[in-house]
Write a protein that holds these residues in place. Structure first.
Motif, PDB file in Angstrom:
ATOM      1  N   TRP A  67       0.851  -1.213   0.000  1.00  0.00           N
ATOM      2  CA  TRP A  67       0.000   0.000   0.000  1.00  0.00           C
ATOM      3  C   TRP A  67       0.870   1.240   0.000  1.00  0.00           C
ATOM      4  O   TRP A  67       0.661   2.167  -0.785  1.00  0.00           O
ATOM      5  N   LEU A  68       1.849   1.260   0.883  1.00  0.00           N
ATOM      6  CA  LEU A  68       2.732   2.412   1.001  1.00  0.00           C
ATOM      7  C   LEU A  68       3.540   2.623  -0.274  1.00  0.00           C
ATOM      8  O   LEU A  68       3.618   3.739  -0.799  1.00  0.00           O
ATOM      9  N   GLN A  69       4.130   1.550  -0.787  1.00  0.00           N
ATOM     10  CA  GLN A  69       4.973   1.655  -1.982  1.00  0.00           C
ATOM     11  C   GLN A  69       4.180   2.178  -3.175  1.00  0.00           C
ATOM     12  O   GLN A  69       4.662   3.038  -3.925  1.00  0.00           O
ATOM     13  N   TYR A  70       2.962   1.676  -3.358  1.00  0.00           N
ATOM     14  CA  TYR A  70       2.152   2.105  -4.499  1.00  0.00           C
ATOM     15  C   TYR A  70       1.855   3.601  -4.421  1.00  0.00           C
ATOM     16  O   TYR A  70       2.038   4.340  -5.400  1.00  0.00           O
ATOM     17  N   HIS A  71       1.404   4.077  -3.272  1.00  0.00           N
ATOM     18  CA  HIS A  71       0.974   5.473  -3.172  1.00  0.00           C
ATOM     19  C   HIS A  71       2.150   6.441  -3.179  1.00  0.00           C
ATOM     20  O   HIS A  71       2.035   7.551  -3.727  1.00  0.00           O
ATOM     21  N   VAL A  72       3.269   6.039  -2.614  1.00  0.00           N
ATOM     22  CA  VAL A  72       4.458   6.885  -2.694  1.00  0.00           C
ATOM     23  C   VAL A  72       4.866   7.079  -4.154  1.00  0.00           C
ATOM     24  O   VAL A  72       5.248   8.172  -4.581  1.00  0.00           O
ATOM     25  N   ILE A 109      -7.822  -0.877  10.514  1.00  0.00           N
ATOM     26  CA  ILE A 109      -7.338  -0.415  11.806  1.00  0.00           C
ATOM     27  C   ILE A 109      -5.814  -0.492  11.855  1.00  0.00           C
ATOM     28  O   ILE A 109      -5.191  -1.200  11.053  1.00  0.00           O
ATOM     29  N   ASP A 110      -5.233   0.244  12.781  1.00  0.00           N
ATOM     30  CA  ASP A 110      -3.778   0.210  13.018  1.00  0.00           C
ATOM     31  C   ASP A 110      -2.982   0.538  11.752  1.00  0.00           C
ATOM     32  O   ASP A 110      -2.009  -0.144  11.418  1.00  0.00           O
ATOM     33  N   THR A 111      -3.387   1.587  11.048  1.00  0.00           N
ATOM     34  CA  THR A 111      -2.673   1.987   9.827  1.00  0.00           C
ATOM     35  C   THR A 111      -1.956   3.320   9.992  1.00  0.00           C
ATOM     36  O   THR A 111      -1.429   3.866   9.030  1.00  0.00           O
ATOM     37  N   GLU A 112      -1.917   3.835  11.233  1.00  0.00           N
ATOM     38  CA  GLU A 112      -1.333   5.161  11.433  1.00  0.00           C
ATOM     39  C   GLU A 112       0.147   5.211  11.049  1.00  0.00           C
ATOM     40  O   GLU A 112       0.624   6.232  10.540  1.00  0.00           O
ATOM     41  N   TYR A 113       0.880   4.106  11.273  1.00  0.00           N
ATOM     42  CA  TYR A 113       2.296   4.123  10.911  1.00  0.00           C
ATOM     43  C   TYR A 113       2.461   4.216   9.392  1.00  0.00           C
ATOM     44  O   TYR A 113       3.315   4.961   8.899  1.00  0.00           O
ATOM     45  N   SER A 114       1.646   3.481   8.637  1.00  0.00           N
ATOM     46  CA  SER A 114       1.723   3.533   7.173  1.00  0.00           C
ATOM     47  C   SER A 114       1.384   4.930   6.665  1.00  0.00           C
ATOM     48  O   SER A 114       2.037   5.444   5.749  1.00  0.00           O
ATOM     49  N   VAL A 115       0.372   5.557   7.250  1.00  0.00           N
ATOM     50  CA  VAL A 115      -0.006   6.911   6.847  1.00  0.00           C
ATOM     51  C   VAL A 115       1.109   7.893   7.185  1.00  0.00           C
ATOM     52  O   VAL A 115       1.460   8.770   6.378  1.00  0.00           O
ATOM     53  N   GLN A 116       1.690   7.755   8.371  1.00  0.00           N
ATOM     54  CA  GLN A 116       2.800   8.624   8.771  1.00  0.00           C
ATOM     55  C   GLN A 116       3.972   8.476   7.814  1.00  0.00           C
ATOM     56  O   GLN A 116       4.603   9.464   7.415  1.00  0.00           O
ATOM     57  N   GLN A 117       4.257   7.245   7.389  1.00  0.00           N
ATOM     58  CA  GLN A 117       5.346   7.005   6.449  1.00  0.00           C
ATOM     59  C   GLN A 117       5.040   7.612   5.078  1.00  0.00           C
ATOM     60  O   GLN A 117       5.924   8.178   4.428  1.00  0.00           O
TER      61      GLN A 117
END
Length: 382
Positions: free
Chosen positions: A184-189, A205-213
């Motif tokens: 998810w992170l790699q695609y959106h970055v 749930i528990d996606t705050e770290y991915s959003v922060q990254q």
């Protein structure tokens, strides 16, 4: 809409005297935010006028026999000589403001001029009523370089909305990957456009770290974040104050779903102050964007917008209204269609963002039906 006189507000003189009723006049005004590309037209109010010695958008009182758009066309012609009868006037919203000595209801429209209209009027320094006119750069206007009446502060917030808003894929879209959060992170970055406004919606749930990254790796993007996620993000960032300041600047708005909006509305109507405050505790520090699907939720959004202005909280800057067309994510949901969608936009007191089965190239069509922007997932990435 005509000027209104409201006589329902009573001011008691003391306990032993009969209350008197004071008439309050609400002046209804049509406001034209006239622009060409990044140049916006402002007038300047004479010092003898109400809210004098301030810049202002073109506009004036709505006469009793006029619609807001009719008044808009007349006022612009009388003040500037520009004929906007054939231009598209996109409603930004309605604002109520109490100056103490006067109450106003502003009906605000955004009007794009053609190149020919701009060329014909860009050198005129004075309006037909003797007022100074000036064209200003949008960035300087939004930065507050021009002193406007207090009621215009929300208009500037509305003008920050872009023509396109991307929405992230849900985390579940990457379930086939070995590490769905990393995918998810790699695609959106990699695929978010430069300086994009993006509604960050992992739907897990528990996606705050991915959003922060995501925000750390893409410091150029402007994020709309679910309200509940903002609190979690703050907890993640507390350990790094410099990082927190940077990312907080990237968050341009908190988001409220229709379900959350209606929960607030029900608490508000029942006067349950505790539940009402809890429903919005995470969204009081940021401008707000809400999601609506029908007239009832739009009415709730209007009440919320009015309440936030009264309490001097950041304004409601936009509304996702959906679905316009059939979507791949919710194919079972009947779409509104453009005509029904347009009829709902008229009810909103804030800018309306079209959503559901759309692509960026539909921006012009959305404007024709009363929208200020288009939003979506699949076709809004590079």
């Amino acid at each position: 809409m005509a000027n209104q006189t409201i006589t329902a507000i009573k001011h008691p003189l003391d306990e032993n005297k009969v209350s008197e009723t004071k008439a309050i006049t609400v002046v209804n005004v049509a406001v034209a935010v006239i622009y060409y590309e990044n140049q916006y037209l402002l007038g300047f109010r004479d010092g003898s006028q109400h809210q004098g010695n301030r810049y202002e958008f073109v506009g004036g009182k709505i006469d009793s026999h006029e619609t807001a758009k009719q008044a808009l066309i007349r006022e612009v012609a009388e003040e500037t000589g520009i004929d906007i009868a054939s231009n598209i006037a996109v409603k930004l919203g309605r604002l109520h403001h109490d100056y103490g000595d006067k109450q106003v209801c502003l009906q605000v429209y955004k009007v794009a001029l053609s190149a020919q209209q701009y060329e014909a009027h860009k050198h005129r320094k004075q309006g037909l009523e003797g007022q100074a006119l000036t064209w200003v750069d949008k960035s300087k206007l939004l930065a507050g370089d021009y002193h406007l009446p207090a009621a215009n502060k929300t208009i500037l917030a509305w003008l920050r909305l872009p023509a396109q808003i991307a929405i992230t894929y849900p985390l579940a879209h990457f379930n086939d990957a070995a590490d769905s959060a990393a995918a998810w992170l790699q695609y959106h970055v990699a695929h978010l456009k430069q300086d994009a406004w993006v509604y960050v919606r992992p739907k897990a749930i528990d996606t705050e770290y991915s959003v922060q990254q995501l925000l750390r790796l893409r410091p150029d993007i402007h994020a709309i974040v679910p309200g509940a996620l903002i609190d979690k993000l703050t907890d993640v960032l507390n350990s790094n104050e410099a990082n927190e300041v940077s990312i907080n600047r990237q968050i341009v708005a908190s988001h409220l779903t229709q379900t959350q909006l209606m929960q607030w509305s029900n608490s508000h109507q029942s006067k349950d102050v505790s539940d009402c405050n809890n429903a919005l505790s995470y969204s009081s520090s940021y401008p707000l964007i809400v999601s609506c699907h029908d007239a009832k939720s739009i009415d709730a959004a209007n009440q919320l917008a009015h309440m936030r202005l009264e309490q001097q909280l950041p304004p409601v800057i936009g509304m996702f209204l959906s679905p316009v067309l059939v979507t791949q994510s919710h194919p079972e949901t009947a779409p509104l269609g453009w005509q029904a969608w347009a009829e709902l936009t008229v009810l909103a007191d804030m800018p309306v963002i079209s959503l559901g089965g759309l692509s960026p190239v539909m921006s012009a069509r959305a404007e024709q039906y009363g929208g200020v922007a288009v939003a979506g997932i699949r076709q809004f990435f590079q």
